[in-house]
Motif scaffolding. Structure first.
Motif: not given
Length: 277
Positions: A52-60, A73-80, A171-173, A177-178
């Motif tokens: 998902v984070l790769v997709a964010v960086e790729e602009g998906v 949002t996508v952020r909410h889903l990632l963070a439960h 693969l990510l900036d 990741v931080r």
């Protein structure tokens, strides 16, 4: 590493483990069948999150694009914190108010990526993460199983490559990741840490649990508060301790239970003690 021999005493049919150094990705030690294919259960969420984070960086899509229930949002889903229930697509809370650990939320996350990219999620994860890292035995099968856990299969050897990536991203900036692993998403949010009860706060990044001051915990008492990772119901875990500069992986084929809550922290503490010399 002698400490890894502890897994020989675990009450499981099969077990394998490894320790990976962050500075260069070297495997400092391994024990058990490193190429044995294990079901990952919720350790799969780490792989799903990375895709998902790769997709964010790729602009998906963007982290704050709508996804899931109204207001989520996508952020909410990632963070439960989307408000979706554990295994059912039912809204239990307003987005951002509670840390409701949600397999359903990760199902929505994968579906959102698939619809936005036009690529089946398991294929996207393979092309974005597994193939570039050389994780040839890893897959997320979404045909009949969930990208939240049941669909993930991998080996210790493959996850060692992923653990190296988490500590020195290619693969990510590194800032992405931080942010996902070191910065608490929706600080102060409380909720249940599966298997260990309610925690307030129950700190989480973007797909990665952050240890912080939680106790008891599935990592060791010697693990730093900055430790991040995930464990799985199939008796699996992966943690990264940035302060120690290492990651530890253990895969088994016995469901999580009191046995795991007892032996995992002991192994983690022994690994860190051996590294300190």
């Amino acid at each position: 590493m002698e400490s890894l021999r502890m897994i020989e005493t675990w009450p499981v049919p099969h077990a394998a483990a490894a320790v990976v150094r962050g500075s260069d990705g070297a495997v400092l030690g391994g024990h058990g069948p490193q190429d044995h294919l294990f079901p990952l259960a919720s350790v799969t969420k780490l792989l799903t999150s990375y895709a998902v984070l790769v997709a964010v960086e790729e602009g998906v899509f963007e982290l704050d694009d709508p996804a899931g229930p109204a207001g989520s949002t996508v952020r909410h889903l990632l963070a439960h914190t989307s408000g979706l229930g554990f295994d059912e697509h039912r809204v239990m809370a307003e987005p951002g108010n509670r840390r409701l650990y949600s397999n359903a939320g990760f199902d929505v996350l994968a579906r959102t990526l698939q619809e936005a990219s036009g690529i089946e999620f398991g294929r996207y994860a393979a092309e974005a993460v597994f193939e570039p890292l050389g994780m040839g035995s890893t897959l997320i099968n979404t045909a009949h199983r969930s990208p939240a856990g049941a669909g993930g299969l991998s080996t210790v050897a493959d996850l060692a490559l992923f653990a190296a990536e988490l500590q020195s991203p290619k693969l990510l900036d590194p800032s992405t990741v931080r942010a996902a692993t070191r910065e608490v998403a929706f600080p102060g949010t409380g909720g249940v840490l599966p298997g260990f009860g309610h925690r307030r706060p129950n700190d989480w990044g973007l797909g990665f649990e952050i240890r912080d001051s939680k106790a008891p915990h599935w990592t060791g008492t010697a693990n730093s508060p900055a430790t991040f990772g995930h464990f799985g119901q199939s008796g699996t875990f992966l943690w990264v301790d940035p302060e120690a500069g290492v990651a530890c992986i253990a895969l088994t084929d016995r469901d999580f239970g009191p046995w795991a809550a007892e032996v995992w922290p002991v192994l983690s503490d022994a690994v860190l003690a051996e590294l300190r010399g």
